[in-house]
Design a protein around this motif. Structure first.
Motif, short mmCIF file in Angstrom:
data_model
loop_
_atom_site.label_atom_id
_atom_site.label_comp_id
_atom_site.label_asym_id
_atom_site.label_seq_id
_atom_site.Cartn_x
_atom_site.Cartn_y
_atom_site.Cartn_z
N PRO A 87 -3.68 -10.05 5.37
CA PRO A 87 -3.32 -9.20 6.07
C PRO A 87 -3.28 -7.71 5.44
O PRO A 87 -3.28 -6.21 5.51
CB PRO A 87 -2.00 -9.42 6.51
CG PRO A 87 -1.76 -11.21 6.90
CD PRO A 87 -2.53 -11.26 5.26
N ALA A 88 -2.33 -7.55 3.77
CA ALA A 88 -2.28 -6.95 2.94
C ALA A 88 -3.48 -5.72 2.91
O ALA A 88 -3.72 -4.58 3.10
CB ALA A 88 -1.92 -7.10 1.65
N GLU A 89 -4.91 -6.33 2.53
CA GLU A 89 -6.12 -6.39 2.40
C GLU A 89 -6.50 -5.44 3.76
O GLU A 89 -6.75 -4.34 3.73
CB GLU A 89 -7.28 -6.85 2.57
CG GLU A 89 -7.09 -7.12 0.52
CD GLU A 89 -8.34 -7.79 0.25
OE1 GLU A 89 -9.11 -8.33 1.32
OE2 GLU A 89 -8.18 -8.97 -0.89
N ILE A 90 -6.22 -5.69 5.07
CA ILE A 90 -6.61 -5.61 6.30
C ILE A 90 -5.63 -4.30 6.63
O ILE A 90 -6.03 -2.90 7.13
CB ILE A 90 -6.13 -6.47 7.72
CG1 ILE A 90 -7.64 -7.50 6.89
CG2 ILE A 90 -6.68 -5.38 8.87
CD1 ILE A 90 -7.20 -8.54 8.48
N LEU A 91 -4.08 -4.57 6.98
CA LEU A 91 -3.61 -3.29 6.75
C LEU A 91 -3.80 -1.77 5.51
O LEU A 91 -3.58 -0.38 6.12
CB LEU A 91 -2.25 -4.03 6.48
CG LEU A 91 -1.66 -4.35 7.87
CD1 LEU A 91 -0.54 -5.27 7.43
CD2 LEU A 91 -1.29 -3.83 9.30
N THR A 92 -4.14 -2.18 4.27
CA THR A 92 -4.33 -1.06 3.40
C THR A 92 -5.53 -0.78 4.08
O THR A 92 -5.74 0.63 3.70
CB THR A 92 -4.61 -2.31 1.99
OG1 THR A 92 -3.18 -2.28 1.91
CG2 THR A 92 -5.09 -0.36 1.21
N GLU A 93 -6.77 -0.82 4.56
CA GLU A 93 -8.29 0.16 4.70
C GLU A 93 -7.60 0.96 6.03
O GLU A 93 -7.90 1.68 5.80
CB GLU A 93 -8.59 -1.45 5.53
CG GLU A 93 -9.96 -0.69 5.11
CD GLU A 93 -11.37 -1.89 5.64
OE1 GLU A 93 -12.47 -1.31 5.90
OE2 GLU A 93 -10.80 -3.49 5.37
N LEU A 94 -7.02 -0.47 6.59
CA LEU A 94 -6.55 1.15 7.62
C LEU A 94 -5.38 2.13 7.50
O LEU A 94 -6.30 3.25 8.57
CB LEU A 94 -5.71 0.27 9.34
CG LEU A 94 -6.48 -1.06 9.86
CD1 LEU A 94 -5.82 -1.87 10.29
CD2 LEU A 94 -7.25 0.28 11.12
N CYS A 95 -5.13 1.88 6.85
CA CYS A 95 -4.19 3.50 6.09
C CYS A 95 -5.27 4.17 5.68
O CYS A 95 -4.81 5.34 5.53
CB CYS A 95 -3.29 3.12 4.75
SG CYS A 95 -1.77 2.18 5.22
N GLY A 96 -6.47 3.93 5.33
CA GLY A 96 -7.20 4.78 5.28
C GLY A 96 -8.50 5.34 5.87
O GLY A 96 -7.83 6.64 5.85
#
Length: 343
Positions: free
Chosen positions: A181-190
């Protein structure tokens, strides 16, 4: 009033809860209401006088049709929403009081949106005449296909030059498929221009931390200013970040405040003490809608975050998911703040 139209994308749910303060199934009836984080934002914006549209996938049955009628009653444009196989998501809400916390039980597997994937929504049509896309971290948690549909929406929005607001909204009980989840949410922040979150999610999900006593009942706003700067440093294309602060004295007695930072300024709202809470569900969505309204219509970011927190404060006195507080009611709270009888 701003002419910017906001498209919100997410999943609708049917909310079931006992009447009053009864425990779940203590009585033989449940209150049924429709809600959902992104839909709550769309509805609140419409109530405040802003243009809003909503994209989702609803079941093709009477429940889905009733949900559509409910959303349309707020003045939301539902042109982007479609029907698909699957069912309506449910969640059961147990009412807290004093030292007994409220609780949520999700029943969302095999819902229409969780079964949908890229291509389910015509984003060219959905984003027509829109200047903003609003998403949250709830939708990509539902399934891998819903996650891919969320990224499709974000990419299309950036291609079209829309502003993207993203409520991080991490819900640990929703992430059941194999992923990080952290990777997915971090990528969406981009893809994000405006991030809405809180200090706990920034530290524990995005791994962004600075020195400061964030667990204090009355934290120093300078700590939040440093935290906001760290977020903007981490994501060079992000334009602004807003953080909600909640301090819980008991289930029906909370304090709330908010912070906003862009690459030019930082602002902290006043703190509201809210006693005898009627319904705190949707309080964060009310803040998001209030912030979007404020940034579109008010003179300064400081005024916008004050408006946002005032809107969230009023939501705690309104049952249901949606903040029904009007523009004049929010402005009255900002002007007077007493809750006295309006004759």
């Amino acid at each position: 009033m701003s002419s910017v139209k906001t498209l919100c994308f997410g999943e609708m749910l049917l909310r079931l809860r006992p009447f009053g303060k009864s425990r779940l199934f203590q009585e033989h009836s449940l209150e049924a209401l429709f809600g959902g984080s992104e839909a709550n934002v769309a509805a609140s914006l419409a109530i405040l006088g802003e243009k809003s549209a909503y994209a989702t996938v609803l079941p093709d049955n009477e429940v889905g049709k009733a949900c559509r009628r409910d959303l349309m009653s707020y003045g939301i444009d539902l042109t982007p929403s479609v029907t698909g196989k699957g069912r309506m998501s449910l969640y059961y809400l147990t009412n807290g009081a004093n030292h007994l916390p409220s609780g949520v039980i999700y029943d969302r597997e095999y819902s229409a949106l969780s079964l949908a994937g890229p291509g389910a929504i015509d984003w060219d049509t959905a984003m027509k005449d829109c200047g903003r896309l609003h998403i949250s971290g709830i939708t990509p948690a539902l399934s891998e296909s819903a996650m891919r549909l969320t990224f499709e929406a974000a990419r299309k929005a950036k291609e079209k030059g829309l502003t993207v607001s993203f409520d991080l909204n991490y819900r640990k009980n929703l992430w059941k498929y194999e992923c990080n989840p952290a990777e997915i949410l971090t990528e969406l922040c981009g893809y994000t221009d405006l991030l809405i979150s809180n200090d706990d999610q920034l530290r524990n999900i995005l791994g962004i931390s600075v020195d400061g006593d964030f667990d204090a009942m009355y934290p120093d706003s300078r700590d939040f200013e440093r935290l906001c700067k760290a977020v903007l440093d981490r994501f060079p294309t992000m334009k602004a970040v807003a953080l909600a602060l909640r301090r819980t004295h008991s289930a029906d007695h909370n304090d709330i405040a908010g912070y906003y930072a862009d690459r030019k300024c930082f602002a902290a709202s006043k703190r509201y003490e809210i006693k005898n809470i009627v319904d705190r569900i949707g309080g964060g969505d009310a803040l998001t809608a209030g912030l979007i309204y404020g940034l579109d219509n008010l003179d300064t970011p400081a005024e916008a975050i004050e408006f946002a927190v005032a809107a969230s404060c009023l939501k705690h006195s309104i049952p249901g998911d949606v903040n029904l507080a009007t523009l004049s009611e929010v402005n009255a709270l900002l002007k007077d703040g007493s809750g006295r009888l309006d004759r």
